[in-house]
Design a protein around this motif. Sequence first.
Motif, PDB file in Angstrom:
ATOM      1  N   ARG A   2      15.735   8.240   3.282  1.00 13.48           N
ATOM      2  CA  ARG A   2      15.320   7.003   2.625  1.00 13.48           C
ATOM      3  C   ARG A   2      15.196   7.213   1.112  1.00 13.48           C
ATOM      4  N   ASN A   3      16.070   8.002   0.560  1.00 12.81           N
ATOM      5  CA  ASN A   3      16.088   8.328  -0.869  1.00 12.81           C
ATOM      6  C   ASN A   3      14.856   9.100  -1.321  1.00 12.81           C
ATOM      7  N   LEU A   4      14.147   9.711  -0.381  1.00  6.69           N
ATOM      8  CA  LEU A   4      12.978  10.524  -0.708  1.00  6.69           C
ATOM      9  C   LEU A   4      13.219  11.958  -0.246  1.00  6.69           C
ATOM     10  N   PRO A   5      12.918  12.935  -1.093  1.00  4.53           N
ATOM     11  CA  PRO A   5      13.060  14.327  -0.664  1.00  4.53           C
ATOM     12  C   PRO A   5      11.874  14.749   0.192  1.00  4.53           C
ATOM     13  N   VAL A   6      12.123  15.533   1.212  1.00  7.07           N
ATOM     14  CA  VAL A   6      11.031  16.112   1.986  1.00  7.07           C
ATOM     15  C   VAL A   6      10.404  17.234   1.147  1.00  7.07           C
ATOM     16  N   ARG A   7       9.084  17.169   1.013  1.00  7.55           N
ATOM     17  CA  ARG A   7       8.344  18.158   0.231  1.00  7.55           C
ATOM     18  C   ARG A   7       7.601  19.091   1.188  1.00  7.55           C
ATOM     19  N   HIS A   8       7.372  20.312   0.733  1.00  9.78           N
ATOM     20  CA  HIS A   8       6.586  21.232   1.550  1.00  9.78           C
ATOM     21  C   HIS A   8       5.125  20.805   1.517  1.00  9.78           C
ATOM     22  N   ILE A   9       4.443  20.998   2.632  1.00  6.71           N
ATOM     23  CA  ILE A   9       3.055  20.545   2.766  1.00  6.71           C
ATOM     24  C   ILE A   9       2.130  21.204   1.741  1.00  6.71           C
ATOM     25  N   CYS A  41       2.831  12.335  11.993  1.00 10.05           N
ATOM     26  CA  CYS A  41       3.768  12.628  13.087  1.00 10.05           C
ATOM     27  C   CYS A  41       3.727  14.131  13.336  1.00 10.05           C
ATOM     28  N   ILE A  42       2.535  14.619  13.622  1.00 12.91           N
ATOM     29  CA  ILE A  42       2.276  16.049  13.727  1.00 12.91           C
ATOM     30  C   ILE A  42       1.581  16.347  15.052  1.00 12.91           C
ATOM     31  N   PRO A  43       1.582  17.613  15.483  1.00 10.62           N
ATOM     32  CA  PRO A  43       0.878  17.957  16.725  1.00 10.62           C
ATOM     33  C   PRO A  43      -0.628  17.706  16.615  1.00 10.62           C
ATOM     34  N   LYS A  44      -1.238  17.455  17.747  1.00 11.06           N
ATOM     35  CA  LYS A  44      -2.674  17.158  17.795  1.00 11.06           C
ATOM     36  C   LYS A  44      -3.506  18.255  17.151  1.00 11.06           C
ATOM     37  N   GLU A  45      -3.146  19.525  17.396  1.00 12.11           N
ATOM     38  CA  GLU A  45      -3.960  20.631  16.897  1.00 12.11           C
ATOM     39  C   GLU A  45      -3.896  20.765  15.381  1.00 12.11           C
ATOM     40  N   SER A  46      -2.892  20.163  14.744  1.00 15.25           N
ATOM     41  CA  SER A  46      -2.777  20.237  13.280  1.00 15.25           C
ATOM     42  C   SER A  46      -3.494  19.094  12.585  1.00 15.25           C
ATOM     43  N   LYS A  80       0.847  -1.195   0.000  1.00 15.60           N
ATOM     44  CA  LYS A  80       0.000   0.000   0.000  1.00 15.60           C
ATOM     45  C   LYS A  80       0.883   1.247   0.000  1.00 15.60           C
ATOM     46  N   LYS A  81       0.610   2.181  -0.889  1.00 16.88           N
ATOM     47  CA  LYS A  81       1.389   3.416  -0.951  1.00 16.88           C
ATOM     48  C   LYS A  81       1.112   4.272   0.277  1.00 16.88           C
ATOM     49  N   ALA A  82       2.190   4.782   0.879  1.00 19.87           N
ATOM     50  CA  ALA A  82       2.046   5.567   2.104  1.00 19.87           C
ATOM     51  C   ALA A  82       2.859   6.855   2.016  1.00 19.87           C
ATOM     52  N   ILE A  83       2.342   7.891   2.670  1.00 22.79           N
ATOM     53  CA  ILE A  83       3.076   9.139   2.824  1.00 22.79           C
ATOM     54  C   ILE A  83       3.238   9.417   4.309  1.00 22.79           C
ATOM     55  N   LEU A  84       4.298  10.135   4.656  1.00 25.36           N
ATOM     56  CA  LEU A  84       4.559  10.498   6.048  1.00 25.36           C
ATOM     57  C   LEU A  84       4.539  12.017   6.156  1.00 25.36           C
ATOM     58  N   ILE A  85       3.792  12.517   7.129  1.00 24.04           N
ATOM     59  CA  ILE A  85       3.666  13.960   7.307  1.00 24.04           C
ATOM     60  C   ILE A  85       4.183  14.340   8.694  1.00 24.04           C
ATOM     61  N   GLY A  86       5.174  15.216   8.711  1.00 24.72           N
ATOM     62  CA  GLY A  86       5.807  15.645   9.953  1.00 24.72           C
ATOM     63  C   GLY A  86       7.173  15.021  10.101  1.00 24.72           C
ATOM     64  N   VAL A  87       8.206  15.726   9.643  1.00 23.76           N
ATOM     65  CA  VAL A  87       9.546  15.151   9.619  1.00 23.76           C
ATOM     66  C   VAL A  87      10.399  15.727  10.755  1.00 23.76           C
ATOM     67  N   GLY A  88       9.823  15.729  11.960  1.00 24.09           N
ATOM     68  CA  GLY A  88      10.590  16.057  13.150  1.00 24.09           C
ATOM     69  C   GLY A  88      11.369  14.839  13.603  1.00 24.09           C
ATOM     70  N   ALA A 124      12.808   9.283  12.524  1.00 21.09           N
ATOM     71  CA  ALA A 124      13.124   7.939  13.026  1.00 21.09           C
ATOM     72  C   ALA A 124      12.260   6.889  12.335  1.00 21.09           C
ATOM     73  N   ILE A 125      10.977   7.184  12.183  1.00 21.29           N
ATOM     74  CA  ILE A 125      10.072   6.241  11.524  1.00 21.29           C
ATOM     75  C   ILE A 125      10.452   6.067  10.059  1.00 21.29           C
ATOM     76  N   ALA A 126      10.713   7.165   9.371  1.00 17.30           N
ATOM     77  CA  ALA A 126      11.068   7.098   7.953  1.00 17.30           C
ATOM     78  C   ALA A 126      12.335   6.282   7.731  1.00 17.30           C
ATOM     79  N   GLN A 127      13.302   6.420   8.628  1.00 14.21           N
ATOM     80  CA  GLN A 127      14.596   5.800   8.413  1.00 14.21           C
ATOM     81  C   GLN A 127      14.721   4.378   8.946  1.00 14.21           C
ATOM     82  N   HIS A 128      13.920   4.032   9.967  1.00 16.46           N
ATOM     83  CA  HIS A 128      14.171   2.763  10.654  1.00 16.46           C
ATOM     84  C   HIS A 128      13.046   1.728  10.554  1.00 16.46           C
ATOM     85  N   ILE A 129      11.883   2.113  10.056  1.00 10.98           N
ATOM     86  CA  ILE A 129      10.821   1.122   9.874  1.00 10.98           C
ATOM     87  C   ILE A 129      10.960   0.497   8.493  1.00 10.98           C
TER      88      ILE A 129
END
Length: 212
Positions: A128-135, A153-158, A85-93, A98-103
């Motif tokens: 992980r060979n992927l560029p971080v893109r602006h939201i 991986c973002i704050p609750k209010e966002s 399944k294709k997945a995206i990750l939002i919030g690169v703090g 850690a999730i992007a690199q180690h899972i």
Amino acid sequence: MRNAAEISSSVIRRLPRYYRFLSDLKDAGVARVSSRELSERMGSTASQVRQDLNCFGGFGQQGYGYNVEQLKNEIGRILGLDHAKKAILIGVGNLGRAIAQHIHFESKGFQLIGLFDQKESLTGLVLRNLPVRHISGLDEFCRENLPEVAILCIPKESAEPLCEQLIALGVKGFWNFSHYDLALKYPQVAVENVHFGDSLMTLSYQLRSSEL
């Protein structure tokens, strides 16, 4: 085999553990395993193992046990690991990185295809060979690449406005670290909420209980 709606969440949550233990057995060269041997690894009973597996059909034979590789593959298929399944990750703090690199997403049924953050300073960072893109480019990316899953991986209010945006873009599942309870407002999507604090408090309870 039972209808999926009839299978309890506790059984479903045990499936990844079966898969992990069977993978270990296969790597160790073990060809067959009994329900008793599996139960010892699971910390349950042989009867519980048989009941769990019978929810999905008959995989073993009495007195013969289970074929380790076959059972592993069947559980992998039930878990959907045979379809990435294709997945995206939002919030690169720190957590997102850690999730992007180690899972190892590929072995878990997912393909990580995009990383997003609202900080301009992170745009272009490669993980992980992927560029971080602006939201701000999220809509266009999702329309072109059709991700099924978002890792938050973002704050609750966002989370709330972003979830509405993602669902409108066709995202069907969330691995949610934001502490915003998606499942209450969006029952139509698949949600796995991860609360590290809850897990730590559960450990605290177990330690306290052992002292009583």
